[in-house]
Design a protein around this motif. Structure first.
Motif, PDB file in Angstrom:
ATOM      1  N   SER A  80       0.854  -1.190   0.000  1.00 38.23           N
ATOM      2  CA  SER A  80       0.000   0.000   0.000  1.00 38.23           C
ATOM      3  C   SER A  80       0.886   1.235   0.000  1.00 38.23           C
ATOM      4  CB  SER A  80      -0.909   0.018   1.235  1.00 38.23           C
ATOM      5  OG  SER A  80      -1.765  -1.099   1.259  1.00 38.23           O
ATOM      6  N   ALA A  81       0.304   2.365  -0.378  1.00 41.08           N
ATOM      7  CA  ALA A  81       1.041   3.621  -0.345  1.00 41.08           C
ATOM      8  C   ALA A  81       1.461   3.916   1.098  1.00 41.08           C
ATOM      9  CB  ALA A  81       0.179   4.750  -0.892  1.00 41.08           C
ATOM     10  N   LYS A  82       2.700   4.357   1.266  1.00 53.04           N
ATOM     11  CA  LYS A  82       3.201   4.622   2.617  1.00 53.04           C
ATOM     12  C   LYS A  82       2.374   5.688   3.313  1.00 53.04           C
ATOM     13  CE  LYS A  82       7.503   5.517   5.142  1.00 53.04           C
ATOM     14  NZ  LYS A  82       8.961   5.804   5.025  1.00 53.04           N
ATOM     15  N   SER A  83       1.931   6.692   2.557  1.00 56.28           N
ATOM     16  CA  SER A  83       1.116   7.752   3.156  1.00 56.28           C
ATOM     17  C   SER A  83      -0.183   7.188   3.716  1.00 56.28           C
ATOM     18  CB  SER A  83       0.813   8.840   2.122  1.00 56.28           C
ATOM     19  OG  SER A  83       0.139   8.288   1.003  1.00 56.28           O
ATOM     20  N   ASP A  84      -0.787   6.207   3.017  1.00 52.64           N
ATOM     21  CA  ASP A  84      -2.021   5.588   3.501  1.00 52.64           C
ATOM     22  C   ASP A  84      -1.764   4.776   4.781  1.00 52.64           C
ATOM     23  OD1 ASP A  84      -3.400   6.682   1.435  1.00 52.64           O
ATOM     24  OD2 ASP A  84      -3.729   4.822   0.338  1.00 52.64           O
ATOM     25  N   ILE A  85      -0.631   4.059   4.808  1.00 55.11           N
ATOM     26  CA  ILE A  85      -0.312   3.247   5.989  1.00 55.11           C
ATOM     27  C   ILE A  85      -0.087   4.140   7.204  1.00 55.11           C
ATOM     28  CG2 ILE A  85       1.336   1.632   6.998  1.00 55.11           C
ATOM     29  CD1 ILE A  85       1.848   0.536   4.192  1.00 55.11           C
ATOM     30  N   LEU A  86       0.680   5.217   7.025  1.00 62.50           N
ATOM     31  CA  LEU A  86       0.955   6.116   8.149  1.00 62.50           C
ATOM     32  C   LEU A  86      -0.320   6.787   8.649  1.00 62.50           C
ATOM     33  CD1 LEU A  86       4.313   7.743   6.985  1.00 62.50           C
ATOM     34  CD2 LEU A  86       3.982   6.014   8.763  1.00 62.50           C
ATOM     35  N   LYS A  87      -1.186   7.158   7.715  1.00 60.73           N
ATOM     36  CA  LYS A  87      -2.455   7.763   8.129  1.00 60.73           C
ATOM     37  C   LYS A  87      -3.308   6.739   8.879  1.00 60.73           C
ATOM     38  CE  LYS A  87      -6.397  10.444   6.470  1.00 60.73           C
ATOM     39  NZ  LYS A  87      -7.366   9.734   7.314  1.00 60.73           N
ATOM     40  N   GLY A  88      -3.299   5.502   8.388  1.00 59.73           N
ATOM     41  CA  GLY A  88      -4.048   4.454   9.076  1.00 59.73           C
ATOM     42  C   GLY A  88      -3.511   4.192  10.470  1.00 59.73           C
ATOM     43  N   ILE A  89      -2.181   4.214  10.626  1.00 62.04           N
ATOM     44  CA  ILE A  89      -1.578   4.022  11.947  1.00 62.04           C
ATOM     45  C   ILE A  89      -2.009   5.135  12.898  1.00 62.04           C
ATOM     46  CG2 ILE A  89       0.609   4.057  13.207  1.00 62.04           C
ATOM     47  CD1 ILE A  89       1.858   2.632  10.778  1.00 62.04           C
ATOM     48  N   ALA A  90      -1.950   6.381  12.407  1.00 62.61           N
ATOM     49  CA  ALA A  90      -2.370   7.505  13.246  1.00 62.61           C
ATOM     50  C   ALA A  90      -3.834   7.381  13.641  1.00 62.61           C
ATOM     51  CB  ALA A  90      -2.135   8.821  12.506  1.00 62.61           C
ATOM     52  N   ASP A  91      -4.669   6.969  12.682  1.00 59.26           N
ATOM     53  CA  ASP A  91      -6.099   6.827  12.972  1.00 59.26           C
ATOM     54  C   ASP A  91      -6.352   5.709  13.976  1.00 59.26           C
ATOM     55  OD1 ASP A  91      -6.656   8.855  11.247  1.00 59.26           O
ATOM     56  OD2 ASP A  91      -7.327   7.587   9.597  1.00 59.26           O
ATOM     57  N   VAL A  92      -5.749   4.540  13.708  1.00 58.85           N
ATOM     58  CA  VAL A  92      -6.021   3.370  14.544  1.00 58.85           C
ATOM     59  C   VAL A  92      -5.520   3.573  15.966  1.00 58.85           C
ATOM     60  CG1 VAL A  92      -5.360   0.970  14.943  1.00 58.85           C
ATOM     61  CG2 VAL A  92      -6.122   1.693  12.676  1.00 58.85           C
ATOM     62  N   TYR A  93      -4.242   3.885  16.092  1.00 63.83           N
ATOM     63  CA  TYR A  93      -3.656   3.938  17.429  1.00 63.83           C
ATOM     64  C   TYR A  93      -4.052   5.209  18.163  1.00 63.83           C
ATOM     65  CZ  TYR A  93      -1.039  -0.120  15.932  1.00 63.83           C
ATOM     66  OH  TYR A  93      -0.708  -1.366  15.486  1.00 63.83           O
ATOM     67  N   GLY A  94      -4.188   6.323  17.443  1.00 63.23           N
ATOM     68  CA  GLY A  94      -4.638   7.552  18.093  1.00 63.23           C
ATOM     69  C   GLY A  94      -6.065   7.447  18.585  1.00 63.23           C
ATOM     70  N   PHE A  95      -6.958   6.911  17.741  1.00 60.26           N
ATOM     71  CA  PHE A  95      -8.363   6.826  18.119  1.00 60.26           C
ATOM     72  C   PHE A  95      -8.590   5.743  19.172  1.00 60.26           C
ATOM     73  CE2 PHE A  95     -12.959   6.085  16.883  1.00 60.26           C
ATOM     74  CZ  PHE A  95     -13.393   7.253  17.470  1.00 60.26           C
ATOM     75  N   LYS A  96      -7.901   4.611  19.021  1.00 61.23           N
ATOM     76  CA  LYS A  96      -8.061   3.549  20.021  1.00 61.23           C
ATOM     77  C   LYS A  96      -7.596   4.017  21.396  1.00 61.23           C
ATOM     78  CE  LYS A  96      -9.112  -0.171  19.818  1.00 61.23           C
ATOM     79  NZ  LYS A  96     -10.413  -0.811  20.113  1.00 61.23           N
ATOM     80  N   ARG A  97      -6.455   4.756  21.434  1.00 61.46           N
ATOM     81  CA  ARG A  97      -5.982   5.285  22.700  1.00 61.46           C
ATOM     82  C   ARG A  97      -6.983   6.269  23.281  1.00 61.46           C
ATOM     83  NH1 ARG A  97      -1.116   9.021  21.891  1.00 61.46           N
ATOM     84  NH2 ARG A  97      -2.847  10.350  21.271  1.00 61.46           N
ATOM     85  N   THR A  98      -7.555   7.088  22.389  1.00 65.82           N
ATOM     86  CA  THR A  98      -8.554   8.055  22.828  1.00 65.82           C
ATOM     87  C   THR A  98      -9.765   7.359  23.432  1.00 65.82           C
ATOM     88  OG1 THR A  98      -7.881   9.661  21.165  1.00 65.82           O
ATOM     89  CG2 THR A  98     -10.103   9.874  22.031  1.00 65.82           C
ATOM     90  N   LEU A  99     -10.243   6.301  22.766  1.00 60.48           N
ATOM     91  CA  LEU A  99     -11.414   5.579  23.266  1.00 60.48           C
ATOM     92  C   LEU A  99     -11.117   4.906  24.608  1.00 60.48           C
ATOM     93  CD1 LEU A  99     -12.873   3.928  20.024  1.00 60.48           C
ATOM     94  CD2 LEU A  99     -13.558   6.060  21.133  1.00 60.48           C
ATOM     95  N   ALA A 100      -9.933   4.307  24.693  1.00 57.20           N
ATOM     96  CA  ALA A 100      -9.581   3.635  25.947  1.00 57.20           C
ATOM     97  C   ALA A 100      -9.525   4.638  27.094  1.00 57.20           C
ATOM     98  CB  ALA A 100      -8.242   2.922  25.787  1.00 57.20           C
ATOM     99  N   ALA A 101      -8.926   5.802  26.830  1.00 58.58           N
ATOM    100  CA  ALA A 101      -8.851   6.830  27.879  1.00 58.58           C
ATOM    101  C   ALA A 101     -10.233   7.341  28.236  1.00 58.58           C
ATOM    102  CB  ALA A 101      -7.966   7.977  27.403  1.00 58.58           C
ATOM    103  N   ALA A 102     -11.101   7.469  27.216  1.00 53.37           N
ATOM    104  CA  ALA A 102     -12.453   7.963  27.481  1.00 53.37           C
ATOM    105  C   ALA A 102     -13.248   6.970  28.311  1.00 53.37           C
ATOM    106  CB  ALA A 102     -13.173   8.244  26.166  1.00 53.37           C
TER     107      ALA A 102
END
Length: 609
Positions: free
Chosen positions: A168-190
């Motif tokens: 996959s395009a590296k830009s897509d992978i990095l964006k997916g990583i930011a979305d997955v781990y950033g949002f999951k961390r946010t949900l867990a903290a919430a």
């Protein structure tokens, strides 16, 4: 470790270098040898440019990013360049593995987050997409380097699953990583902040909200604020027109409407539903303590230098309040008339209506059919320093400086009819009434049109001619209607065939018969097209929407029939003689021109005949 990784043996002997990739790209005829040589000579400058764009020191730019940084135009495709997606697809083919465009709507956040840690995902630029869960269940992983055999073997040790790498395009992978781990961390903290139980206990018309623009949400924000911020950014990035947040028995479901179709994108813990709804109600100036009654509010969001309006509606349901946020982007809501989808004949008729000094113009169609865009775009064309444009809306869809906009407030007695009476004392030139709903509003709109004002409004009728009967039902005298009416336009929105993957197709005899109307005589004959699915349209074959119109002009013959209370069929026949095409016929014209597909025509006009 043999068999642990489902990749060709040749990967072990290859390296992912710029020279290797340039050779593959030239072989695929994506670049010429001369262009490849120029890229190789300027590799250092390109690396610096990529690093500056990413904004991370000591960033390791991949060969794909280096080639894409030159933005080499593609011959025969105006406006398109050799981007990361195209280069990654060539690299995958040359490496002997599959290429995958990461669809953010289909990311399995739970799978990705539990497969590897965030530092590991960042370091190796990988993202788990699907599968896993056991020794016999292959795990599909998006990678930016198709030859990293050591990575694949390490993943096998970590997951005990056979690894199937896709590129996959590296830009897509990095964006997916930011979305997955950033949002999951946010949900867990919430969840930690609000507990597992899920229990919870307009002076200023707008509130401006700034969204974060970085790779991840600001760690200093509270988790629920982060979560709502993320959902809004995610909707904007995916061209959503609506965000649905729905309470279920054991979870909270988030859905996005894209090009008129709803997509399920997230399932949040049930304990987060109340805090998320409370945050949305707070920034839209709603009463967070009121959960038994529907409420309406709005948010103005600032994002990357642009202001976007969001209309918020809450509704109590069996398991909690449902929230729907409708997104109004000024760049798509207020456009030039040439961008609405009119063909030249239709635009000429409509521009003739709005050029009249007085009279009544109606736009009909169901919710979400583009009526607001048509009306706002017409008002934009008419507005100016010498014109007083006043609107009455419920609610105001989008605040626009060139108009004087009045919000209906029934609680204090300011309804459409009452507001219209007062507006007539404000020396208006052009009046837009959001919707004609009752006899008093209908009467006032007709009187305004008869006394020197141009009045634009909407009605909820299935077609254009039906507006005549609807107004007569609202006790408008036929002779007054015939005198004031300039025309009625019914409209719908059709999904457009994706230009990037459109391919010629044909229709069978049965399909032609199912259309129920003859094909138009277009220069060069019909050009039927169908989207085969690509990265730009996320495999749907459709990208964007266009409008179709049924334009019913109040010709002298039509006016006479209305005044004499003629049957509907007689009015329709007269309108057809005046040049009216039905919505089905308008859709077939778009089909024959290759703008939309056969299936889309039937889906949107099946009830119209």
């Amino acid at each position: 470790m043999a068999g642990a990784v489902a990749t060709p043996e040749k990967h072990r002997a290859s390296e992912f270098t710029l020279a290797w990739l340039l050779q593959a790209v030239v072989a695929a005829k994506l670049l010429t040898k001369s262009q490849a040589g120029d890229i190789a000579a300027k590799e250092a400058q390109a690396r610096a440019r990529v690093q500056k764009q990413v904004g991370v020191e000591k960033y390791d730019a991949s060969p794909v990013e280096i080639i894409a940084a030159f933005q080499v135009p593609i011959a025969g495709k105006p406006g398109e360049t050799v981007d990361q997606d195209r280069v990654s697809e060539v690299a995958a083919r040359a490496a002997g593995i599959a290429y995958r465009k990461i669809d953010p709507l289909k990311l399995d956040m739970n799978l990705a987050a539990r497969t590897v840690s965030k530092p590991f995902a960042h370091k190796h630029c990988i993202l788990a997409l699907e599968g896993g869960g056991g020794p016999l269940s292959p795990l599909t992983v998006a990678v930016a380097n198709p030859f990293d055999q050591e990575l694949f073997e390490n993943l096998f040790r970590l997951t005990s699953s056979p690894i199937v790498p896709v590129m996959s395009a590296k830009s897509d992978i990095l964006k997916g990583i930011a979305d997955v781990y950033g949002f999951k961390r946010t949900l867990a903290a919430a969840v930690t902040e609000h507990g597992e139980s899920g229990s919870a206990g307009v002076q200023n018309f707008e509130q401006l909200v700034s969204l974060s623009t970085g790779r991840e949400l600001d760690a200093s924000d509270r988790p629920v604020i982060q979560a709502v911020d993320y959902l809004l950014r995610y909707a904007f990035d995916n061209r959503a027109s609506d965000i649905h947040i729905e309470a279920k028995r054991e979870k909270c479901v988030v859905r996005l409407r894209i090009d008129g179709v709803l997509h399920s994108v997230y399932e949040l813990p049930a304990s987060l539903h109340l805090p998320v709804v409370a945050r949305i109600k707070t920034i839209s100036r709603l009463d967070i303590s009121e959960k038994r009654k529907p409420q309406d509010g709005r948010i103005k969001v600032e994002r990357e230098g642009r202001e976007i309006e969001i209309r918020v509606s809450t509704l109590p349901t069996a398991f909690g309040e449902k929230v729907v946020m409708r997104i109004f982007d000024p760049e798509t809501l207020v456009v030039d008339l040439t961008s609405l989808g009119f063909d030249p004949e239709e635009r000429k008729v409509f521009e003739g209506w709005i050029a009249e000094p007085h009279g009544l113009i109606l736009v009909t169609g169901p919710t979400g059919s583009g009526k607001t865009t048509t009306l706002y775009s017409a008002l934009k064309a008419l507005s100016g320093p010498d014109v007083n444009v006043t609107t009455i809306e419920d609610p105001i869809e989008m605040v626009w400086d060139a108009f004087n906009q009045v919000q209906v407030q029934t609680k204090i007695g300011l309804d459409f009819a009452n507001a219209l009476r007062h507006i007539l004392r404000q020396d208006p030139d052009i009046i837009m009434v959001g919707e004609i709903r009752d006899p008093e509003t209908a009467e006032n709109a007709i009187q305004s049109a008869l006394t020197g004002h141009l009045v634009l409004s909407t009605l909820h009728t299935n077609d254009s001619v039906g507006a005549v009967g609807r107004l007569i039902d609202l006790q408008v005298p036929p002779f007054l209607l015939s005198t004031s009416l300039l025309g009625v336009m019914a409209q719908r929105l059709l999904r457009k065939v994706c230009a990037s993957c459109a391919a010629p197709t044909t229709l069978t005899r049965e399909e032609l018969a199912a259309l129920g109307a003859p094909l138009p005589l277009l220069p060069g004959g019909p050009q039927f097209r169908k989207g085969t699915g690509c990265v730009k349209c996320r495999g749907t074959g459709f990208l964007g929407r266009t409008a179709i119109f049924e334009i019913f002009s109040a010709t002298p013959e039509v006016k006479l029939l209305i005044a004499n209370k003629a049957p509907v069929d007689a009015v329709v026949d007269a309108a057809r003689r005046g040049g009216m095409r039905t919505l089905r016929e308008a859709a077939i014209r778009k089909l024959a021109a290759g703008v939309t597909s056969f299936e889309e025509v039937l889906r949107m006009t099946s009830t119209l005949g």
